[in-house]
Scaffold this motif. Structure first.
Motif, PDB file in Angstrom:
ATOM      1  N   LYS A 161      -5.548   1.324  47.724  1.00  0.00           N
ATOM      2  CA  LYS A 161      -5.215   0.043  48.345  1.00  0.00           C
ATOM      3  C   LYS A 161      -6.299  -1.000  48.105  1.00  0.00           C
ATOM      4  N   TYR A 197       6.545  -9.844  46.101  1.00  0.00           N
ATOM      5  CA  TYR A 197       5.515  -9.197  46.911  1.00  0.00           C
ATOM      6  C   TYR A 197       6.101  -8.047  47.730  1.00  0.00           C
ATOM      7  N   PHE A 201       4.636  -4.300  47.702  1.00  0.00           N
ATOM      8  CA  PHE A 201       4.426  -3.493  48.915  1.00  0.00           C
ATOM      9  C   PHE A 201       5.111  -2.129  48.768  1.00  0.00           C
ATOM     10  N   TYR A 204       3.181   0.177  46.359  1.00  0.00           N
ATOM     11  CA  TYR A 204       2.014   0.763  47.020  1.00  0.00           C
ATOM     12  C   TYR A 204       2.445   1.847  48.010  1.00  0.00           C
ATOM     13  N   PHE A 205       3.554   1.602  48.691  1.00  0.00           N
ATOM     14  CA  PHE A 205       4.027   2.558  49.692  1.00  0.00           C
ATOM     15  C   PHE A 205       4.419   3.881  49.048  1.00  0.00           C
TER      16      PHE A 205
END
Length: 225
Positions: A161, A197, A201, A204-205
């Motif tokens: 992250k 975006y 997200f 990344y999740f």
């Protein structure tokens, strides 16, 4: 399907986002691998009873914790290049900085794992005639690893992250790719930023959630009573 969402699937946009995600993950994994190699012996050294050694280790740890990773990125990428005359790529500078940070954090995790082992484990091993080196190798380190592994997995998630900071030194990772797609389609898709975006997200999740889940599972399974 909303027209702004369609932008993600146009041309190579989705592939570019995935490629940017791989850059982030690659930087994190390489840095984490180096951090484990350097952090394990550093953590053992931190358990030393020598006051000078403990002071030096503590100074390094506190310096890394107090100094924001972004400042370290700027120092290594911009200032080190000028002072030492080095030509560092953004990716290499990022690996250096995250390794410096990861080594300090990993070392402290190792120290905490070792010092949390009950005293009777040391005493029992010494009563069996083991040398201090044998105690560390055959008793203390195997027990410490059981506590350390879930925390190491968690540190990996944090590092993935935090790689979003490297966009500020010109590394084309997933956030930079998202900005490029938004800027290139600002007028045709004025509201696309929300969707782009949102996809970032989600990417990344899907990378970090399984790692976090594994960390919790290992912690619950290997917790030392």
């Amino acid at each position: 399907m909303p027209s702004d969402l369609e932008l993600i699937f146009q041309g190579s946009n989705l592939g570019r986002l995935l490629g940017g995600l791989w850059v982030s993950v690659w930087i994190a994994l390489v840095s984490m691998g180096a951090s484990v190699v350097l952090g394990l012996p550093f953590g053992v050294v931190m358990t030393s009873k020598n006051r000078l050694v403990k002071l030096l280790c503590r100074c390094y740890l506190e310096f890394v914790r107090i100094m924001p990773q972004l400042v370290l990125l700027f120092l290594v990428f911009f200032d080190l290049t000028k002072v030492a005359g080095l030509n560092l790529s953004g990716e290499f500078a990022a690996v250096v900085v995250f390794t410096i940070w990861g080594t300090a954090e990993m070392g402290d995790l190792v120290r905490g794992s070792i010092t949390s082992i009950p005293r009777h484990q040391f005493e029992t091993a010494r009563a069996l005639g083991m040398s201090p080196a044998q105690v560390q190798r055959h008793v203390i380190l195997p027990l410490a690893v059981r506590q350390l592994l879930p925390q190491t997995v968690n540190l990996t998630t944090r590092m993935i992250k935090t790689t979003s900071l490297v966009v500020l030194i010109g590394v084309v990772e997933v956030l930079k790719v998202a900005q490029q797609i938004i800027d290139a389609n600002r007028f045709q898709y004025p509201s696309a930023a929300l969707w782009i975006y949102g996809v970032v997200f989600f990417l990344y999740f899907i990378v970090c959630f399984p790692i976090s889940w594994l960390s919790r599972r290992l912690e619950a399974r290997w917790q030392i009573s």
